[in-house]
Write a protein that holds these residues in place. Structure first.
Motif, PDB file in Angstrom:
ATOM      1  N   ILE A  34       0.867  -1.169   0.000  1.00  0.00           N
ATOM      2  CA  ILE A  34       0.000   0.000   0.000  1.00  0.00           C
ATOM      3  C   ILE A  34       0.906   1.221   0.000  1.00  0.00           C
ATOM      4  O   ILE A  34       2.071   1.138   0.398  1.00  0.00           O
ATOM      5  CB  ILE A  34      -0.982   0.019   1.187  1.00  0.00           C
ATOM      6  CG1 ILE A  34      -0.253  -0.102   2.509  1.00  0.00           C
ATOM      7  CG2 ILE A  34      -2.020  -1.073   1.043  1.00  0.00           C
ATOM      8  CD1 ILE A  34      -1.161  -0.005   3.714  1.00  0.00           C
ATOM      9  N   GLU A  54      -3.779   9.848   3.759  1.00  0.00           N
ATOM     10  CA  GLU A  54      -4.557   8.941   2.918  1.00  0.00           C
ATOM     11  C   GLU A  54      -3.612   7.894   2.355  1.00  0.00           C
ATOM     12  O   GLU A  54      -2.526   8.208   1.890  1.00  0.00           O
ATOM     13  CB  GLU A  54      -5.204   9.718   1.784  1.00  0.00           C
ATOM     14  CG  GLU A  54      -6.091   8.861   0.888  1.00  0.00           C
ATOM     15  CD  GLU A  54      -6.608   9.665  -0.288  1.00  0.00           C
ATOM     16  OE1 GLU A  54      -7.808   9.947  -0.310  1.00  0.00           O
ATOM     17  OE2 GLU A  54      -5.793  10.024  -1.166  1.00  0.00           O
ATOM     18  N   ASN A  57      -4.438   1.355  -1.981  1.00  0.00           N
ATOM     19  CA  ASN A  57      -4.098  -0.013  -2.361  1.00  0.00           C
ATOM     20  C   ASN A  57      -4.124  -0.103  -3.885  1.00  0.00           C
ATOM     21  O   ASN A  57      -5.192  -0.196  -4.479  1.00  0.00           O
ATOM     22  CB  ASN A  57      -5.106  -0.999  -1.763  1.00  0.00           C
ATOM     23  CG  ASN A  57      -4.877  -2.427  -2.222  1.00  0.00           C
ATOM     24  OD1 ASN A  57      -3.912  -2.722  -2.923  1.00  0.00           O
ATOM     25  ND2 ASN A  57      -5.766  -3.318  -1.829  1.00  0.00           N
ATOM     26  N   SER A  62      -7.389  -7.372  -1.859  1.00  0.00           N
ATOM     27  CA  SER A  62      -7.542  -6.614  -0.623  1.00  0.00           C
ATOM     28  C   SER A  62      -6.294  -6.787   0.233  1.00  0.00           C
ATOM     29  O   SER A  62      -5.627  -7.814   0.168  1.00  0.00           O
ATOM     30  CB  SER A  62      -8.754  -7.120   0.161  1.00  0.00           C
ATOM     31  OG  SER A  62      -9.934  -6.837  -0.536  1.00  0.00           O
ATOM     32  N   GLU A  91      -9.408  -4.847   9.706  1.00  0.00           N
ATOM     33  CA  GLU A  91      -9.761  -3.875   8.666  1.00  0.00           C
ATOM     34  C   GLU A  91      -8.949  -4.173   7.413  1.00  0.00           C
ATOM     35  O   GLU A  91      -7.845  -4.689   7.489  1.00  0.00           O
ATOM     36  CB  GLU A  91      -9.468  -2.463   9.139  1.00  0.00           C
ATOM     37  CG  GLU A  91     -10.331  -2.031  10.303  1.00  0.00           C
ATOM     38  CD  GLU A  91      -9.973  -0.642  10.759  1.00  0.00           C
ATOM     39  OE1 GLU A  91     -10.325   0.308  10.041  1.00  0.00           O
ATOM     40  OE2 GLU A  91      -9.335  -0.522  11.807  1.00  0.00           O
ATOM     41  N   GLU A  92      -9.512  -3.809   6.280  1.00  0.00           N
ATOM     42  CA  GLU A  92      -8.798  -4.036   5.029  1.00  0.00           C
ATOM     43  C   GLU A  92      -9.054  -2.893   4.063  1.00  0.00           C
ATOM     44  O   GLU A  92     -10.000  -2.124   4.218  1.00  0.00           O
ATOM     45  CB  GLU A  92      -9.207  -5.361   4.394  1.00  0.00           C
ATOM     46  CG  GLU A  92     -10.661  -5.438   3.963  1.00  0.00           C
ATOM     47  CD  GLU A  92     -11.035  -6.791   3.375  1.00  0.00           C
ATOM     48  OE1 GLU A  92     -10.201  -7.691   3.323  1.00  0.00           O
ATOM     49  OE2 GLU A  92     -12.187  -6.932   2.961  1.00  0.00           O
ATOM     50  N   ILE A  93      -8.150  -2.787   3.100  1.00  0.00           N
ATOM     51  CA  ILE A  93      -8.334  -1.847   1.999  1.00  0.00           C
ATOM     52  C   ILE A  93      -8.614  -2.680   0.768  1.00  0.00           C
ATOM     53  O   ILE A  93      -7.815  -3.551   0.398  1.00  0.00           O
ATOM     54  CB  ILE A  93      -7.090  -0.988   1.742  1.00  0.00           C
ATOM     55  CG1 ILE A  93      -6.672  -0.224   2.987  1.00  0.00           C
ATOM     56  CG2 ILE A  93      -7.355  -0.003   0.606  1.00  0.00           C
ATOM     57  CD1 ILE A  93      -5.434   0.617   2.778  1.00  0.00           C
ATOM     58  N   HIS A  97      -8.608   1.035  -3.868  1.00  0.00           N
ATOM     59  CA  HIS A  97      -9.362   1.911  -2.969  1.00  0.00           C
ATOM     60  C   HIS A  97      -8.423   2.708  -2.064  1.00  0.00           C
ATOM     61  O   HIS A  97      -7.289   2.316  -1.824  1.00  0.00           O
ATOM     62  CB  HIS A  97     -10.333   1.097  -2.105  1.00  0.00           C
ATOM     63  CG  HIS A  97     -11.606   0.775  -2.797  1.00  0.00           C
ATOM     64  ND1 HIS A  97     -11.707  -0.213  -3.746  1.00  0.00           N
ATOM     65  CD2 HIS A  97     -12.834   1.311  -2.698  1.00  0.00           C
ATOM     66  CE1 HIS A  97     -12.943  -0.283  -4.201  1.00  0.00           C
ATOM     67  NE2 HIS A  97     -13.652   0.647  -3.579  1.00  0.00           N
ATOM     68  N   TYR A  99      -7.909   4.840   1.771  1.00  0.00           N
ATOM     69  CA  TYR A  99      -8.227   4.715   3.195  1.00  0.00           C
ATOM     70  C   TYR A  99      -7.773   6.009   3.849  1.00  0.00           C
ATOM     71  O   TYR A  99      -6.612   6.389   3.747  1.00  0.00           O
ATOM     72  CB  TYR A  99      -7.472   3.514   3.770  1.00  0.00           C
ATOM     73  CG  TYR A  99      -7.879   3.115   5.160  1.00  0.00           C
ATOM     74  CD1 TYR A  99      -8.758   2.057   5.370  1.00  0.00           C
ATOM     75  CD2 TYR A  99      -7.361   3.774   6.266  1.00  0.00           C
ATOM     76  CE1 TYR A  99      -9.103   1.673   6.653  1.00  0.00           C
ATOM     77  CE2 TYR A  99      -7.712   3.394   7.548  1.00  0.00           C
ATOM     78  CZ  TYR A  99      -8.581   2.343   7.736  1.00  0.00           C
ATOM     79  OH  TYR A  99      -8.928   1.954   9.005  1.00  0.00           O
ATOM     80  N   ASP A 113     -12.101   6.923   7.240  1.00  0.00           N
ATOM     81  CA  ASP A 113     -12.160   5.535   7.703  1.00  0.00           C
ATOM     82  C   ASP A 113     -11.802   5.457   9.178  1.00  0.00           C
ATOM     83  O   ASP A 113     -12.348   4.642   9.913  1.00  0.00           O
ATOM     84  CB  ASP A 113     -11.196   4.674   6.873  1.00  0.00           C
ATOM     85  CG  ASP A 113     -11.626   4.606   5.425  1.00  0.00           C
ATOM     86  OD1 ASP A 113     -12.578   3.868   5.136  1.00  0.00           O
ATOM     87  OD2 ASP A 113     -11.039   5.314   4.585  1.00  0.00           O
TER      88      ASP A 113
END
Length: 159
Positions: A34, A54, A57, A62, A91-93, A97, A99, A113
């Motif tokens: 990420i 921010e 990914n 994910s 939690e995941e991205i 997307h 985060y 988030d």
């Protein structure tokens, strides 16, 4: 002669095995990659607490964030890091997307988030994100820093 050929193939198999193991390990790192996509150290005049980070990914899968850490270094610190946020839950991205992590006083129509009192960054800082194996995935510094992080050369935009 037969022994030399067998020995050669054994060495070849070991070398190929080591290369494959390294490739698989590297693929795991790339799969969990990420990046830091945006940082705000102020929301403008009188809005110094409106910090955010921010992350993005860019991958096709994910990324589970449990055990990942977002840290900061001040201008002159090359080793002392302050944990801004550590993911403790599952939690995941999602792929492709973003985060968003913000300070508690962040005011925007965008819903973060995570909103926490620990997101506090300033001029002449740097941040990094580590995975659950303590491998640095990305880092960024700005301003006048000598903290070992990559220094961004961007145009600052006043809010």
């Amino acid at each position: 002669m037969s022994f030399k050929i067998k020995g050669f193939f054994c060495v070849l198999i070991v070398v190929v095995g080591v290369i494959l193991s390294a490739s698989i390990a590297r693929a795991d790192v790339v799969a969990n990659r990420i990046v830091i996509s945006q940082v705000q150290v102020t929301g403008g005049d009188g809005k110094t607490g409106e910090d955010f980070v921010e992350i993005f990914n860019p991958g096709e899968q994910s990324v589970l964030l449990q055990g990942f850490k977002l840290v900061k270094r001040t201008a002159a610190s090359t080793s002392r890091e302050t944990v801004l946020y550590e993911w403790k839950n599952n939690e995941e991205i999602l792929p492709k997307h973003f985060y968003l992590l913000t300070s508690l006083v962040f005011s925007s129509s965008v819903i973060p988030d995570v909103s926490t009192s620990t997101i506090s960054i300033a001029d002449h800082n740097g941040i990094a994100i580590y995975d659950n194996n303590n491998l640095m995935l990305d880092n960024l510094a700005w301003g006048n820093v000598e903290n070992g992080f990559f220094v961004a050369t961007t145009t600052l935009i006043k809010a």
